[in-house]
Enzyme design. Structure first.
Site, mmCIF file in Angstrom:
data_model
loop_
_atom_site.group_PDB
_atom_site.id
_atom_site.type_symbol
_atom_site.label_atom_id
_atom_site.label_comp_id
_atom_site.label_asym_id
_atom_site.label_seq_id
_atom_site.Cartn_x
_atom_site.Cartn_y
_atom_site.Cartn_z
ATOM 1 C CB SER A 278 -0.787 -0.141 1.080
ATOM 2 O OG SER A 278 -0.135 0.020 2.433
ATOM 3 C CB CYS A 279 4.484 1.732 -0.179
ATOM 4 S SG CYS A 279 4.974 0.973 -1.698
ATOM 5 N N GLY A 280 2.067 2.881 -2.294
ATOM 6 C CA GLY A 280 1.673 3.904 -3.630
ATOM 7 C C GLY A 280 2.792 4.095 -4.439
#
Length: 295
Positions: free
Chosen positions: A137-139
């Site tokens: 989910s770090c993008g």
């Protein structure tokens, strides 16, 4: 102390190791071999549950989750939520995967709880602001993540080849050795196998990436890196960070019970890692470098 009338079903003569996960009932006593494989007490914790349908109130066991702070030279570099145990291995595996070149890991002199000190003579604090692509989910964009890993991990050149029959059997071998999962139903696992399918190391954790780090940390301390003649098997799906860690460790074949993500496949193809998913019921999907798996 449990409430009056609550029955504790923890490990013991009334609590079988192979019970259905979270079932909360006993069917037989554990054998001596099962007792030897019982989960360490620090990996599980008792909780009170209400069984539905019905109104039975009992105690069950859940996996322990606590934070671990990883320090280098006394400076905090990361905090991960993990299941206690093999913390030095976890810290070493994490640092290796992030290209931090650790030499050893120890408990701190001040005995601070949930903390590990890592020695990494060439550590650059600036890396903290431009690395650590370890969360799905770090993008970060796929291109940037792939470029970063390419700097840390050379393509895996191992010529290891194994039969598909060996690959499809690894998840069952992994599951048989998962003592904490058998007790709680709530832990991921990574197993390191040799080319004859013998289990070299297994680690369990609430975080799938932590379980992988612990195995890689064990391999580092045992002098087994790079893992040129080994296979890694994971109990769930294959995400980018797991392939990243396997590539850094030089492992040619990674096997999973579940599915890979698109970025995991891209990275495996880029780093020449053979990626196998849905390994169960005598079948397996080979997504990259299929020449290593003989029909």
């Amino acid at each position: 102390m449990l409430p009056p009338g609550v029955r504790f079903l923890g490990p013991g003569p009334d609590f079988p190791l192979d019970r259905p996960a979270g079932s909360g009932y006993a069917s037989r006593a554990m054998t001596a071999d099962e007792q030897a494989l019982a989960a360490p007490p620090y990996t599980t914790a008792p909780v009170v549950v209400v069984r539905l349908p019905g109104s039975g109130v009992e105690s069950d066991l859940v996996a322990v989750e606590e934070p671990l702070e990883i320090r280098i030279g006394g400076h905090p570099v990361a905090v991960t939520m993990r299941t206690p145990g093999h913390d030095e291995e976890l810290a070493l595996g994490f640092c290796l995967s992030e290209g931090l070149s650790p030499s050893r890991a120890t408990l701190p002199d001040d005995l601070a709880a949930n903390t590990v000190d890592v020695e990494a003579p060439t550590f650059d604090p600036e890396r903290l602001r431009r690395s650590f692509y370890t969360s799905s989910s770090c993008g970060v964009c796929g291109k940037g993540a792939l470029e970063t890993v390419a700097v840390e991990a050379s393509p895996v050149l191992s010529r290891l080849e194994v039969p598909s029959s060996l690959v499809v059997g690894l998840p069952d071998r992994l599951r048989e050795a998962q003592a904490a999962f058998a007790t709680t139903g709530g832990l991921h696992a990574t197993g390191l196998f040799d080319e004859e399918a013998s289990l070299l190391c297994l680690r369990e954790d609430v975080g799938r990436h932590n379980a992988m780090d612990k195995v890689i940390g064990w391999a580092f301390t045992a002098g087994h890196l790079p893992l040129e003649r080994s296979l890694l098997c994971v109990s769930g799906r294959l995400s980018f960070e797991l392939v990243q860690k396997a590539a850094v460790a030089g492992c040619p074949i990674v096997v999973a019970v579940g599915a890979p993500s698109s970025l995991a496949v891209d990275l495996a193809r880029d780093r020449a890692v053979t990626l196998c998913g849905f390994a169960r019921d005598g079948r397996v999907n080979v997504y990259t470098e299929p020449w290593r798996i003989a029909p």
